[in-house]
Design an enzyme around this catalytic site. Structure first.
Site, mmCIF file in Angstrom:
data_model
loop_
_atom_site.group_PDB
_atom_site.id
_atom_site.type_symbol
_atom_site.label_atom_id
_atom_site.label_comp_id
_atom_site.label_asym_id
_atom_site.label_seq_id
_atom_site.Cartn_x
_atom_site.Cartn_y
_atom_site.Cartn_z
ATOM 1 N N LYS A 55 0.865 -1.177 0.000
ATOM 2 C CA LYS A 55 0.000 0.000 0.000
ATOM 3 C C LYS A 55 0.908 1.235 0.000
ATOM 4 O O LYS A 55 1.764 1.384 0.875
ATOM 5 C CB LYS A 55 -0.878 0.014 1.255
ATOM 6 N N ASP A 77 -0.440 -0.606 -4.522
ATOM 7 C CA ASP A 77 -1.822 -0.117 -4.483
ATOM 8 C C ASP A 77 -1.798 1.320 -3.975
ATOM 9 O O ASP A 77 -1.492 1.567 -2.806
ATOM 10 C CB ASP A 77 -2.662 -0.992 -3.559
ATOM 11 N N GLU A 109 -2.502 -0.600 -8.537
ATOM 12 C CA GLU A 109 -3.947 -0.482 -8.354
ATOM 13 C C GLU A 109 -4.334 0.981 -8.185
ATOM 14 O O GLU A 109 -3.685 1.716 -7.433
ATOM 15 C CB GLU A 109 -4.403 -1.263 -7.114
ATOM 16 N N ASP A 164 -9.832 -0.840 -9.033
ATOM 17 C CA ASP A 164 -10.422 -1.385 -7.811
ATOM 18 C C ASP A 164 -11.583 -0.489 -7.379
ATOM 19 O O ASP A 164 -12.749 -0.745 -7.672
ATOM 20 C CB ASP A 164 -9.346 -1.481 -6.739
ATOM 21 N N LYS A 214 -13.898 -7.575 -5.511
ATOM 22 C CA LYS A 214 -14.195 -7.798 -4.097
ATOM 23 C C LYS A 214 -15.707 -7.968 -3.991
ATOM 24 O O LYS A 214 -16.454 -6.993 -4.145
ATOM 25 C CB LYS A 214 -13.727 -6.607 -3.260
#
Length: 339
Positions: A152, A182, A208, A233, A260
Site C-alpha cells: 500500500k 496499491d 492499483e 479497484d 471484491k
C-alpha cells in the site's frame, strides 16, 4: 419457510491497518444466520461487511436496511438480485448464507481447494506505515516465503516508498518475487505519469487505482499510455448495472480489474465483471475486503472455481484478534482449506 437472525459483530485489528484513506483499528460486520424447515438441523451463515467511507452501501441506516431486506427474503423465500444491486455487501451475505444452508458445508463448490488438495496462491500484503514499520513487514513476508508482495503506497514520502521497493529488488529479481503496489487513488492526474515511470523501472507487476475513482477520461488516457499495467479497484464501486460495467471497461480499457464481492456486486456481480473483462482480454483477480474468516472462506471457495493462476488477495484472515474460527490456514504463500 426461512428465518433470519442478524448478529452484529465488531472485529479488532492486531495492528492498525493503514491506507491512504485512513487507519482501521476496528471493523464492524453483520452475520446472517439463516434457517429453514427445508433443511432441518442446518444453519447458513453469511457475512455482510460494508467498508466505511468506501462501499456504495455504506449508509447511516445500514442495519435498518439489512433488517428490511432480510424480512423481504423471509417473506418471499428468495433473493431479489436486481433489488440488491445497490447493496453488494448485503447481497454477498445473503448469497453465501443460502449456499452454506443448501450445501450443509463451508465448502460451497467441489474443487481441489475445497477438498484440501491444492492451495490458492496469495499475495503478501504490506500495510501503510512509516519506513521502519513497512520494512519490518516486508522482511517478515519475504522470510515467510511469499513470491508476490503488495505494498500500500501513498501515505509516506514517495522517495521512501521507492526505497522500500528498491530494497526488495536488491534481494529478489522479478523472476523471484512479483511486486504489486496499491495507490488507493493517492496520485493526481498531473503527477501520476512521472511516478508511474519511476515505479516501472522496478519491474512491478501492476499498480492499483493510481488516481482516485470517477475520473474516467484521465484514467483512460493513463491506461492507454502507462508504462506499468493498471488495475482498477475503487473505480468499480457503485457500477452495479451490467450496461454501466460494459461502458466503464470500454472507455478505460484497464490492464486488470480487481474483484471484491462485498464491494462489487456479490457473487452474481462478480461473474458479470469477469465475463465482461474476459471479452475484452482484461485480466482480473479476486481480493477480500477485510471480512472475517466467514466472508474470506466464502470468497476463497468462489475464487477456487476459476483456477486463476495469478496470486489472489486472500491473505487477510490473520489480521484480527477476535476472528471467527474457520478451517483456513496460510502455508508459505498459499491459502489452504482443511476439510
Amino acid at each position: 419457510m426461512y428465518d433470519i437472525k442478524i448478529i452484529p459483530y465488531r472485529l479488532h485489528f492486531k495492528q492498525p491497518a493503514g491506507t491512504s484513506r485512513g487507519t482501521y483499528t476496528t471493523r464492524d460486520v453483520w452475520y446472517i444466520h439463516l434457517t429453514s424447515d427445508l433443511y432441518p438441523g442446518r444453519i447458513g451463515i453469511g457475512e455482510c461487511a460494508p467498508l466505511p467511507n468506501l462501499s456504495c452501501d455504506d449508509v447511516p441506516n445500514y442495519e435498518a436496511e439489512l433488517i428490511h431486506i432480510c424480512r423481504h427474503v423471509t417473506e418471499t423465500g428468495a433473493i431479489d438480485h436486481e433489488l440488491l444491486r445497490s447493496y453488494p455487501s448485503i447481497l454477498f451475505g445473503l448469497e453465501t448464507a443460502f449456499m452454506h444452508l443448501k450445501t450443509g458445508s463451508s465448502a460451497f463448490w467441489d474443487t481441489a481447494f475445497s477438498r484440501g488438495e491444492a492451495g490458492i496462491p496469495i499475495n503478501g500484503l504490506i500495510w501503510m506505515g512509516n519506513y521502519a514499520q513497512m520494512l519490518k513487514q516486508i522482511e517478515a513476508k519475504m522470510s515467510a516465503g511469499f513470491r508476490c508482495i503488495k505494498l500500500k503506497i501513498g501515505a509516506i514520502r514517495f522517495e521512501e516508498e521507492l526505497s522500500l521497493l528498491h530494497f526488495i529488488r536488491s534481494h529478489f529479481s522479478v523472476n523471484e518475487i512479483e511486486l504489486r503496489v496499491d495507490a488507493n487513488g493517492a496520485f493526481t492526474p498531473m503527477d501520476v505519469m512521472d511516478k508511474l515511470k519511476r515505479l516501472a523501472e522496478l519491474d512491478l507487476h501492476s499498480i492499483e487505482q493510481p488516481i482516485r475513482a470517477g475520473q474516467w477520461e484521465d484514467m483512460a488516457r493513463l491506461a492507454a499510455s502507462t508504462p506499468l499495467p493498471i488495475a482498477l479497484d475503487e473505480e468499480l464501486i457503485g457500477i452495479n448495472n451490467p450496461v454501466d460495467k460494459q461502458r466503464l471497461l470500454d472507455m478505460i480499457r484497464p490492464q486488470y480489474i480487481i474483484l471484491k464481492p462485498s464491494l462489487h456486486g456479490g457473487i452474481i456481480g462478480g461473474h458479470e465483471w469477469i465475463d465482461e473483462a474476459e471479452k475484452r482480454n482484461i485480466g482480473w483477480w479476486i481480493t477480500s475486503a477485510l471480512e472475517s474468516n466467514i466472508g474470506l472462506n466464502a470468497i476463497a471457495q468462489w475464487c477456487a472455481t476459476f483456477g486463476n493462476p495469478l496470486p489472489q488477495g486472500l491473505g487477510t484472515g490473520s489480521l484480527f484478534t477476535d476472528n471467527i474460527e474457520m478451517p483456513l490456514e496460510i502455508r508459505k504463500d498459499c491459502l489452504w482449506y482443511k476439510p
